[in-house]
Write an enzyme that holds these catalytic residues in place. Structure first.
Site, mmCIF file in Angstrom:
data_model
loop_
_atom_site.group_PDB
_atom_site.id
_atom_site.type_symbol
_atom_site.label_atom_id
_atom_site.label_comp_id
_atom_site.label_asym_id
_atom_site.label_seq_id
_atom_site.Cartn_x
_atom_site.Cartn_y
_atom_site.Cartn_z
ATOM 1 N N GLU A 179 0.846 -1.193 0.000
ATOM 2 C CA GLU A 179 0.000 0.000 0.000
ATOM 3 C C GLU A 179 0.874 1.233 0.000
ATOM 4 O OE1 GLU A 179 -2.105 3.361 2.162
ATOM 5 O OE2 GLU A 179 -0.149 2.469 2.394
ATOM 6 N N CYS A 218 -4.521 -3.526 2.204
ATOM 7 C CA CYS A 218 -3.899 -4.677 2.898
ATOM 8 C C CYS A 218 -4.151 -6.003 2.174
ATOM 9 C CB CYS A 218 -4.432 -4.794 4.312
ATOM 10 S SG CYS A 218 -4.146 -3.327 5.291
ATOM 11 N N HIS A 225 -6.583 -10.805 9.078
ATOM 12 C CA HIS A 225 -5.830 -9.550 8.918
ATOM 13 C C HIS A 225 -5.930 -8.798 10.249
ATOM 14 C CE1 HIS A 225 -4.408 -5.709 7.800
ATOM 15 N NE2 HIS A 225 -5.602 -5.127 7.848
HETATM 16 P P1 HMG Z 1 -10.561 5.123 18.934
HETATM 17 O O1 HMG Z 1 -11.774 5.890 18.655
HETATM 18 O O2 HMG Z 1 -9.383 5.860 19.433
HETATM 19 O O3 HMG Z 1 -10.758 3.988 19.997
HETATM 20 O O4 HMG Z 1 -10.198 4.361 17.591
HETATM 21 P P2 HMG Z 1 -12.083 3.502 20.776
HETATM 22 O O5 HMG Z 1 -12.548 4.596 21.649
HETATM 23 O O6 HMG Z 1 -13.053 2.860 19.814
HETATM 24 O O7 HMG Z 1 -11.401 2.394 21.679
HETATM 25 C C1 HMG Z 1 -10.830 1.285 21.124
HETATM 26 C C2 HMG Z 1 -11.103 0.108 22.051
HETATM 27 O O8 HMG Z 1 -10.399 0.323 23.269
HETATM 28 C C3 HMG Z 1 -12.569 -0.041 22.431
HETATM 29 O O9 HMG Z 1 -12.838 -1.430 22.498
HETATM 30 C C4 HMG Z 1 -12.627 0.569 23.825
HETATM 31 O O10 HMG Z 1 -13.693 0.062 24.634
HETATM 32 C C5 HMG Z 1 -11.282 0.133 24.362
HETATM 33 P P3 HMG Z 1 -13.898 -2.116 21.474
HETATM 34 O O11 HMG Z 1 -15.182 -1.401 21.681
HETATM 35 O O12 HMG Z 1 -13.355 -1.834 20.091
HETATM 36 O O13 HMG Z 1 -13.897 -3.539 21.843
HETATM 37 N N1 HMG Z 1 -10.795 0.937 25.495
HETATM 38 C C6 HMG Z 1 -10.188 0.416 26.570
HETATM 39 N N2 HMG Z 1 -9.912 -0.849 26.919
HETATM 40 C C7 HMG Z 1 -9.257 -1.053 28.117
HETATM 41 N N3 HMG Z 1 -8.914 -0.047 28.953
HETATM 42 C C8 HMG Z 1 -9.187 1.245 28.636
HETATM 43 C C9 HMG Z 1 -9.850 1.509 27.400
HETATM 44 N N4 HMG Z 1 -10.261 2.650 26.785
HETATM 45 C C10 HMG Z 1 -10.839 2.287 25.615
HETATM 46 N N5 HMG Z 1 -8.838 2.217 29.469
HETATM 47 C C11 HMG Z 1 -9.726 2.771 15.881
HETATM 48 C C12 HMG Z 1 -9.957 2.971 17.372
HETATM 49 C C13 HMG Z 1 -9.368 1.322 15.622
HETATM 50 C C14 HMG Z 1 -11.001 3.134 15.117
HETATM 51 C C15 HMG Z 1 -8.558 3.714 15.430
HETATM 52 O O14 HMG Z 1 -7.362 3.291 16.049
HETATM 53 C C16 HMG Z 1 -8.348 3.741 13.933
HETATM 54 O O15 HMG Z 1 -8.968 4.510 13.217
HETATM 55 N N6 HMG Z 1 -7.412 2.879 13.409
HETATM 56 C C17 HMG Z 1 -7.112 2.817 11.964
HETATM 57 C C18 HMG Z 1 -8.190 2.081 11.182
HETATM 58 C C19 HMG Z 1 -8.237 0.595 11.485
HETATM 59 O O16 HMG Z 1 -7.287 0.004 11.970
HETATM 60 N N7 HMG Z 1 -9.372 -0.047 11.128
HETATM 61 C C20 HMG Z 1 -9.518 -1.479 11.290
HETATM 62 C C21 HMG Z 1 -10.407 -2.119 10.223
HETATM 63 S S1 HMG Z 1 -9.964 -1.596 8.551
HETATM 64 C C22 HMG Z 1 -8.534 -2.536 8.160
HETATM 65 O O17 HMG Z 1 -8.224 -3.464 8.831
HETATM 66 C C23 HMG Z 1 -7.747 -2.094 6.952
HETATM 67 C C24 HMG Z 1 -6.460 -1.367 7.252
HETATM 68 O O18 HMG Z 1 -5.498 -2.292 7.757
HETATM 69 C C25 HMG Z 1 -5.935 -0.662 5.987
HETATM 70 C C26 HMG Z 1 -5.708 -1.499 4.739
HETATM 71 O O19 HMG Z 1 -6.528 -2.289 4.321
HETATM 72 O O20 HMG Z 1 -4.667 -1.215 4.059
HETATM 73 C C27 HMG Z 1 -6.618 -0.293 8.315
#
Ligand code: HMG
Length: 381
Positions: A80, A112, A234
């Site tokens: 990518e 990915c 993935h």
């Molecule tokens: P965010 O808004 O910062 O996090 O973004 P959140 O508020 O949703 O919290 C994440 C998790 O942490 C949640 O758990 C919370 O409850 C937990 P979940 O509801 O998901 O089970 N949490 C805690 N746990 C323990 N102790 C605490 C605590 N506080 C919160 N104190 C997000 C998270 C993944 C959206 C962000 O990091 C992001 O945008 N990442 C990039 C996109 C991504 O990875 N997407 C995944 C699917 S798409 C994909 O896989 C393709 C990709 O690889 C690209 C490609 O294809 O080339 C990305």
């Protein structure tokens, strides 16, 4: 029918690492959000003289040292984070590894998913001539904007995979489940070095694509869920695999628990997202940390935002028994960065119109030496 699949696989990463606990301390985030909420401990950060080429060549060198060059007439480079709009990154790898001119080289892109597309193309080539073997390299640097939700899910890594007939590690089975849909969950415009992402949409798009690909696998005559012994997904961050397994259990009505998730996450927890290499880091992690898998069936879910996804299956071969974890020591040898040092590296942009000489930092066998007359230069260290 000739058995075709993964004959060997090797991973590589970067010189530097950032501890997510240090990032959390700086940003005031509870470190458990990263460690438990995302399932990530660290992420790899490239030095100025490292990139997808140096990581890919390093991983491929180990594969070719073990297996030789015989029958290798194709190098497919999936990424990518391409370094040129026209030239395939694999052409630089071809030079660095001293491959003969009689090797075709091309680059494959679809976020990915690209590594899996390359593997399927490689299988087609070997199917036509089982004496040929194909070197697939999946290599990426995952970059999001500083202080964005994606920042803790950055990372970098490469997987070099040798596809061959009568494979030593995993025979890939012919039935495969596909699911493609145009969705704006994650993309990177040509003029941007960081991805644009709608995090929540990306999670739901991933999970919907997985059930879509699962349905297609069933329609294509693939195995029942009860005939799959380990599922590997993935992993943009390792919690995503937990979400996927829970969704698949709910969707199929079969209790899957968390079987195999910890074994498949050992490397990914420390690499961060390595985009195209991420699923195959998970595959290597399972093979290196679980014994007794010979004859067992793996289910692999590959997702590339945008989106294209595929559910494939493979049967573990006896060669997997001799694998051991040597990659943990590679990860241990990375040099930690402070948060200010990481931020400085993140902000570093290569000028597009002047020559560049990169500082000598990497301890890898290959380095990105700089830019001369707008052309990239690589060298053996
Ligand atoms: P965010 O808004 O910062 O996090 O973004 P959140 O508020 O949703 O919290 C994440 C998790 O942490 C949640 O758990 C919370 O409850 C937990 P979940 O509801 O998901 O089970 N949490 C805690 N746990 C323990 N102790 C605490 C605590 N506080 C919160 N104190 C997000 C998270 C993944 C959206 C962000 O990091 C992001 O945008 N990442 C990039 C996109 C991504 O990875 N997407 C995944 C699917 S798409 C994909 O896989 C393709 C990709 O690889 C690209 C490609 O294809 O080339 C990305």
């Amino acid at each position: 029918m000739t058995a075709i699949g993964i004959h060997d696989i090797e991973l590589a990463s970067t010189h530097h690492v950032l501890d997510l606990a240090a990032l959390a301390a700086t940003t005031g985030v509870d470190p458990d959000k990263y460690r438990i909420g995302l399932g990530q401990d660290e992420f790899s950060v490239p030095a100025p003289d490292e990139d997808i080429v140096t990581m890919g060549a390093t991983a491929a060198l180990a594969v070719l040292d073990r297996n030789g060059l015989e029958g290798v007439r194709t190098l497919l480079f999936a990424t990518e984070s391409g370094i040129d709009h026209s030239k395939a990154a694999g052409v630089f790898v071809h030079q660095l590894l001293g491959l003969p001119p009689q090797v075709r080289v091309a680059e494959i892109k679809q976020a990915c998913y690209g590594g899996t597309a390359a593997i399927q193309a490689a299988i087609g080539i070997v199917q036509r001539n089982p004496r040929e073997r194909v070197l697939v390299i999946a290599s990426d640097v995952a970059r999001y904007a500083l202080d964005s939700p994606g920042e803790p899910t950055q990372g970098a890594g490469a997987a070099a995979i040798l596809i061959a007939a009568d494979p030593a590690l995993i025979e890939i089975e012919p039935a495969t489940g596909l699911f493609s849909a145009n969705v704006d969950d994650f993309w990177r415009p040509n003029d941007s070095s960081t991805a644009i992402v709608d995090g929540k949409l990306s999670i739901s798009a991933y999970l919907d694509a997985m059930t879509g690909a699962w349905d297609d696998l069933a329609a294509q005559g693939g195995p029942a869920i009860s005939a799959i012994n380990r599922l590997i997904y993935h992993q943009p961050y390792t919690k995503m695999a937990r979400k996927a397994q829970a969704r698949l259990a709910e969707y199929t009505g079969v209790e899957l628990g968390d079987a195999g998730l910890a074994e498949g996450a050992v490397y990914n927890r420390r690499l961060g997202n390595a985009y195209t290499a991420s699923l195959y880091a998970g595959v290597a992690s399972v093979l290196d940390h679980e014994s007794g898998l010979t004859g067992k069936r793996l289910g692999l879910f590959s997702y590339g935002s945008g989106s294209v996804s595929e559910f494939l299956t493979g049967v573990v071969q006896t060669g997997a028994e001799s694998r051991t974890d040597h990659f943990t020591s590679v990860l241990d040898s990375r040099v930690p960065l402070s948060v200010p040092e990481y931020r400085e590296l993140h902000a570093r942009a290569l000028p597009s119109d002047t020559d560049v000489v990169t500082p000598r930092v990497t301890a890898a066998p290959f380095r990105f030496a700089g830019i001369e007359g707008r052309a990239r230069r690589y060298e053996r260290r």
